[in-house]
Design a protein around this motif. Structure first.
Motif, short mmCIF file in Angstrom:
data_model
loop_
_atom_site.label_atom_id
_atom_site.label_comp_id
_atom_site.label_asym_id
_atom_site.label_seq_id
_atom_site.Cartn_x
_atom_site.Cartn_y
_atom_site.Cartn_z
N ALA A 354 42.30 33.26 -17.38
CA ALA A 354 42.21 33.74 -18.77
C ALA A 354 42.33 32.59 -19.76
O ALA A 354 41.60 32.54 -20.76
N LEU A 355 43.22 31.64 -19.48
CA LEU A 355 43.40 30.49 -20.37
C LEU A 355 42.21 29.55 -20.33
O LEU A 355 41.74 29.07 -21.38
N LYS A 356 41.69 29.29 -19.13
CA LYS A 356 40.52 28.39 -19.01
C LYS A 356 39.30 28.99 -19.71
O LYS A 356 38.54 28.29 -20.37
N ASN A 357 39.12 30.30 -19.55
CA ASN A 357 37.99 30.97 -20.22
C ASN A 357 38.12 30.90 -21.73
O ASN A 357 37.12 30.95 -22.46
N HIS A 358 39.36 30.78 -22.20
CA HIS A 358 39.62 30.67 -23.64
C HIS A 358 39.46 29.23 -24.14
O HIS A 358 39.47 28.98 -25.34
N GLY A 359 39.31 28.29 -23.18
CA GLY A 359 39.16 26.88 -23.56
C GLY A 359 40.43 26.08 -23.56
O GLY A 359 40.46 24.94 -24.04
#
Length: 505
Positions: A354-359
């Motif tokens: 979720a954090l990686k997809n958020h950048g």
């Protein structure tokens, strides 16, 4: 600014400094005192203007820094700036005698004392008619004075304004001289702190002082500054928080204690972080975090009313009302609304995705608690505009708070947020020494896994708890961030008189 322009500025400044030194030599040669020992001031600019009565010849002694000069042969006008503001001075050679010869060698920035009477000029300006004048301090460096010019189209342009942020922070003494609104921020800061003290004193809390140099750092998740005591040949740390010592005092029998202190954290510098900062921490026996929410609301309301006369503020384009009751939300629920994840049940891989997809950039070594903290920062914090209490923090994030009395996996903790900024952190304090040891041991594992902000085991603190600490509510509030909010400043450097800077080149 180009290097050639910088050279011109330095040349001009050096020329002005040279001329001022020559004036100093001339004043000394003429036996004028250039750096006085004292001056008996009895009146100040704004008070003089506010109390002026037409036809009354009131005698005053004022002193301040010259901010404007208009020399006209045997009579001149000057403007001085004191602690309240500015006032015009009228000087005549036939009235102040030899002092007028000294006046002709003065510059903007010099500090003078004037004795005379208050009058109103033909243009209606309340001024001081000098009967005597004394040079109190000769300024050897020119201060930057903004010049306002109106062009043919009626547009105002300001030149020579002391506006460079970095220079203002480095030379705060100049900033305070030429930017009166800056001085007003720090006056309000002092009043806020005074009112906080007054509120806590009136509610029966005792102000105390605890060690700044500590053999173990604790009370927060942060990297410390290290130092060494030569005589004892031991490593010491600058405190990152006051918490563990203040709670030792609760063990010792004080029912309510507080400390307004300087704390130190070896972290990056940005708009809300400075390595040296001011904290207020207080602890009250026999209370819990629910009581503390109401108490904190009352304290902030009290400060707003007593210092500013209102609980409503315009902050960064938002109308913020600090009047309680404040909104209360669950951290777990807010993250779930924003991401769909139940962080108490989700795996670390799901949270990382979720954090990686958020950048969000990750190191790969983040603990579950750190990932939850990042999810809250990235997805929720910026949505908390009006004063809001966030509760239900996971146990991994709170090694010093009591487990929630009815909810699994979380603790009795809240943080208050305004405009997306955290301004306080509070717990129902953990007073079970066995549980506390287990929490510390878990934190030690985080340290071994590379988390350099995790908590150390403090054996003496555990020993104190083993003697018995009553149920206790505790809270810490960042004074700098609170002042930022209430004075509508966008950077922590604007509310710290001498913020840390990189070495001057």
């Amino acid at each position: 600014m180009s290097s050639s322009n910088n050279n011109i500025i330095h040349e001009d400044e050096n020329t002005l400094i040279k001329r001022r030194r020559e004036e100093l030599e001339e004043l000394t040669a003429k036996n004028f005192e250039t750096y006085a020992y004292s001056y008996d001031v009895d009146s100040y600019s704004v008070s003089i203007k506010n109390s002026f009565t037409e036809g009354e010849e009131k005698n005053v002694k004022v002193a301040g820094r010259l901010m404007a000069l208009r020399r006209m042969g045997k009579a001149s006008f000057a403007t001085i700036q004191d602690k309240e503001g500015r006032i015009q001075i009228y000087l005549r050679k036939d009235e102040i005698g030899e002092a007028y010869d000294a006046f002709k060698l003065l510059d903007i920035g010099d500090i003078i004392g004037v004795e005379g009477f208050v009058f109103k000029t033909r243009t209606g300006e309340i001024s001081v008619h000098a009967r005597s004048m004394k040079l109190l301090s000769k300024s050897l460096r020119p201060i930057p004075i903004a010049k306002e010019v109106v062009d043919e189209d009626g547009n105002k342009k300001i030149y020579d304004q002391f506006a460079d942020k970095e220079l203002r922070y480095r030379q705060r003494y100049v900033d305070l001289i030429v930017n009166p609104e800056v001085k007003d921020v720090f006056i309000k800061r002092s009043k806020i702190i005074t009112q906080l003290r007054k509120f806590l004193d009136q509610n029966g809390l005792l102000e105390v002082q605890t060690p700044i140099l500590q053999p173990l750092y604790g009370g927060a998740a942060a990297r410390p500054f290290e130092t060494h005591h030569n005589s004892l040949d031991m490593k010491l740390y600058l405190r990152i928080a006051d918490e563990l010592y203040l709670k030792r005092l609760i063990v010792g029998g004080f029912d309510g204690v507080y400390e307004l202190s300087k704390d130190f954290r070896n972290e990056g510098i940005d708009k809300t972080h400075n390595p040296e900062f001011t904290m207020l921490e207080f602890y009250v026996a026999y209370k819990d975090y629910k009581w503390m929410m109401t108490f904190f609301e009352e304290m902030i309301n009290n400060v707003c009313k007593e210092v500013f006369g209102s609980t409503t503020f315009e902050i960064e384009g938002h109308t913020i009302d600090f009047k309680g009751p404040w909104k209360r939300v669950s951290l777990i629920d807010e993250i779930k609304k924003a991401t769909g994840l139940d962080v108490l049940e989700a795996s670390t891989d799901e949270m990382k995705t979720a954090l990686k997809n958020h950048g969000t950039k990750l190191t790969g070594g983040e603990s579950k608690g750190k990932l939850i903290d990042l999810l809250f920062e990235e997805f929720v914090e910026h949505t908390l505009i009006q004063p809001t209490f966030v509760t239900d923090y996971p146990i991994e994030l709170s090694p010093l708070a009591k487990k929630h009395r009815s909810k699994k996996g979380v603790v009795e903790r809240f943080e208050a947020f305004v405009i997306g900024r955290e301004i306080c952190n509070a717990f129902s304090e953990l007073n079970d020494p066995i549980d506390q040891r287990e929490r510390f041991e878990e934190q030690s594992r985080f340290i071994e896994e590379g988390d350099d902000e995790a908590h150390q085991i403090d054996e003496d603190y555990i020993r104190a708890l083993e003697y018995g600490m009553p149920p206790t509510a505790g809270l810490g509030v960042g004074i700098d961030r609170l002042v930022m909010l209430l004075t509508n400043q966008s950077s922590i450097r604007d509310v710290i008189l001498f913020p840390h800077m990189r070495p001057e080149k």
